[in-house]
Design a protein around this motif. Structure first.
Motif, mmCIF file in Angstrom:
data_model
loop_
_atom_site.group_PDB
_atom_site.id
_atom_site.type_symbol
_atom_site.label_atom_id
_atom_site.label_comp_id
_atom_site.label_asym_id
_atom_site.label_seq_id
_atom_site.Cartn_x
_atom_site.Cartn_y
_atom_site.Cartn_z
ATOM 1 N N VAL A 26 -0.917 -1.637 11.705
ATOM 2 C CA VAL A 26 -2.359 -1.547 10.992
ATOM 3 C C VAL A 26 -3.049 -2.883 11.589
ATOM 4 O O VAL A 26 -2.668 -3.838 11.616
ATOM 5 C CB VAL A 26 -1.848 -1.594 9.383
ATOM 6 N N THR A 27 -4.330 -2.110 12.171
ATOM 7 C CA THR A 27 -5.284 -3.153 12.279
ATOM 8 C C THR A 27 -6.552 -2.944 11.311
ATOM 9 O O THR A 27 -7.237 -1.775 11.478
ATOM 10 C CB THR A 27 -5.731 -2.684 13.747
ATOM 11 N N ARG A 28 -6.812 -3.886 10.424
ATOM 12 C CA ARG A 28 -7.785 -3.931 9.734
ATOM 13 C C ARG A 28 -9.079 -4.026 10.263
ATOM 14 O O ARG A 28 -9.481 -4.518 11.487
ATOM 15 C CB ARG A 28 -7.749 -5.262 8.719
ATOM 16 N N LYS A 29 -10.144 -3.096 9.736
ATOM 17 C CA LYS A 29 -11.592 -3.072 10.469
ATOM 18 C C LYS A 29 -12.290 -4.250 9.969
ATOM 19 O O LYS A 29 -12.231 -4.986 8.786
ATOM 20 C CB LYS A 29 -12.158 -1.684 9.881
ATOM 21 N N TYR A 84 3.098 1.583 3.271
ATOM 22 C CA TYR A 84 2.223 2.424 3.685
ATOM 23 C C TYR A 84 2.876 3.806 3.466
ATOM 24 O O TYR A 84 2.319 5.015 3.900
ATOM 25 C CB TYR A 84 1.594 2.457 4.916
ATOM 26 N N ILE A 140 -4.834 2.372 3.341
ATOM 27 C CA ILE A 140 -5.301 1.537 2.217
ATOM 28 C C ILE A 140 -5.910 2.059 1.370
ATOM 29 O O ILE A 140 -5.776 1.764 0.151
ATOM 30 C CB ILE A 140 -6.004 0.448 2.874
ATOM 31 N N TYR A 183 -4.580 2.989 12.199
ATOM 32 C CA TYR A 183 -3.060 3.073 11.922
ATOM 33 C C TYR A 183 -2.388 3.667 13.308
ATOM 34 O O TYR A 183 -2.698 4.598 13.592
ATOM 35 C CB TYR A 183 -2.778 3.726 10.807
ATOM 36 N N TYR A 242 0.949 -1.172 0.017
ATOM 37 C CA TYR A 242 -0.174 0.139 -0.009
ATOM 38 C C TYR A 242 0.820 1.280 -0.047
ATOM 39 O O TYR A 242 0.399 2.325 0.192
ATOM 40 C CB TYR A 242 -1.176 0.144 1.098
ATOM 41 N N PHE A 255 -10.909 1.439 5.968
ATOM 42 C CA PHE A 255 -10.388 0.123 5.767
ATOM 43 C C PHE A 255 -9.644 -0.222 7.254
ATOM 44 O O PHE A 255 -9.619 -1.551 7.297
ATOM 45 C CB PHE A 255 -9.243 0.011 4.707
ATOM 46 N N ALA A 256 -8.826 0.624 8.025
ATOM 47 C CA ALA A 256 -7.988 0.165 8.958
ATOM 48 C C ALA A 256 -7.865 1.280 10.149
ATOM 49 O O ALA A 256 -8.026 2.532 9.817
ATOM 50 C CB ALA A 256 -6.777 -0.500 8.566
ATOM 51 N N GLU A 270 -6.840 6.701 11.055
ATOM 52 C CA GLU A 270 -7.735 5.726 10.592
ATOM 53 C C GLU A 270 -8.384 6.484 9.299
ATOM 54 O O GLU A 270 -8.529 7.286 8.981
ATOM 55 C CB GLU A 270 -8.879 5.513 11.532
#
Length: 190
Positions: free
Chosen positions: A187-190, A142, A158, A178, A126, A175-176, A172
């Motif tokens: 990064v924690t994905r939603k 990122y 993302i 940060y 990304y 998608f996530a 945030e």
């Protein structure tokens, strides 16, 4: 019956695999031992291969050559006329095909128009490379990179949008979430 589209002006060599719903437009050439995934799009005047692997959902804009040694993961975007190199010190009168260096573009990264990716680097997941940048070393996931040579000026999510961090180092998008920890992004994905 092919389940992909190739414009009549383009050439596909033997021993090429092309995934379903992929489109290859005008004046392109796909060389042997190349694998292209599903749902890809190649604009006009592209050359791919030989021995190249392109993942699923990759968008390749006009006037791009993807050389032996380049590997592209899923959902990568390559902007118009961006350039890959494959040898560090080319000479017209010296054969250096045994010196091709691997270049890896990780999932979801985007390369801007007219950017140059010097061989032997990895572009992280990304990451976003700005138009006209010259990438000479590995890029963190990122990272937002611009300039000549490319330098990091921020982070993108993302979504591809620049991340704006709160005082506690959290940002945030849709998608996530940060979190900036020791100059790296968690990064924690939603």
């Amino acid at each position: 019956m092919n389940n992909f589209f190739v414009h009549e002006s383009s050439y596909i060599d033997d021993n090429v695999q092309i995934g379903e719903n992929t489109k290859i437009w005008h004046f392109s050439h796909i060389l042997s031992n190349t694998t292209i995934g599903k749902n890809c799009s190649f604009g006009q005047n592209c050359v791919v291969g030989p021995n190249v692997r392109v993942g699923n959902g990759v968008k390749v804009q006009n006037n791009i050559s993807i050389y032996d040694g380049v590997e592209i993961e899923d959902d990568v975007f390559l902007g118009p006329s961006m350039v890959f190199t494959n040898v560090i010190n080319p000479r017209a009168f010296i054969q250096r095909k045994d010196e091709f260096k691997k270049t890896l573009l990780k999932k979801g990264c985007s390369i801007g128009a007219n950017a140059t990716i010097v061989c032997g680097v990895t572009i992280g997941e990304y990451a976003l490379i700005g138009s006209g940048a010259v990438v000479t070393k590995d890029v963190k996931p990122y990272a937002l990179m611009v300039g000549v040579p490319a330098r990091q000026i921020g982070w993108v999510g993302i979504s591809g949008n620049t991340l704006k961090f709160s005082e506690d180092g959290v940002a945030e998008d849709e998608f996530a979430t940060y979190e900036l920890i020791d100059k790296n992004l968690k990064v924690t994905r939603k």
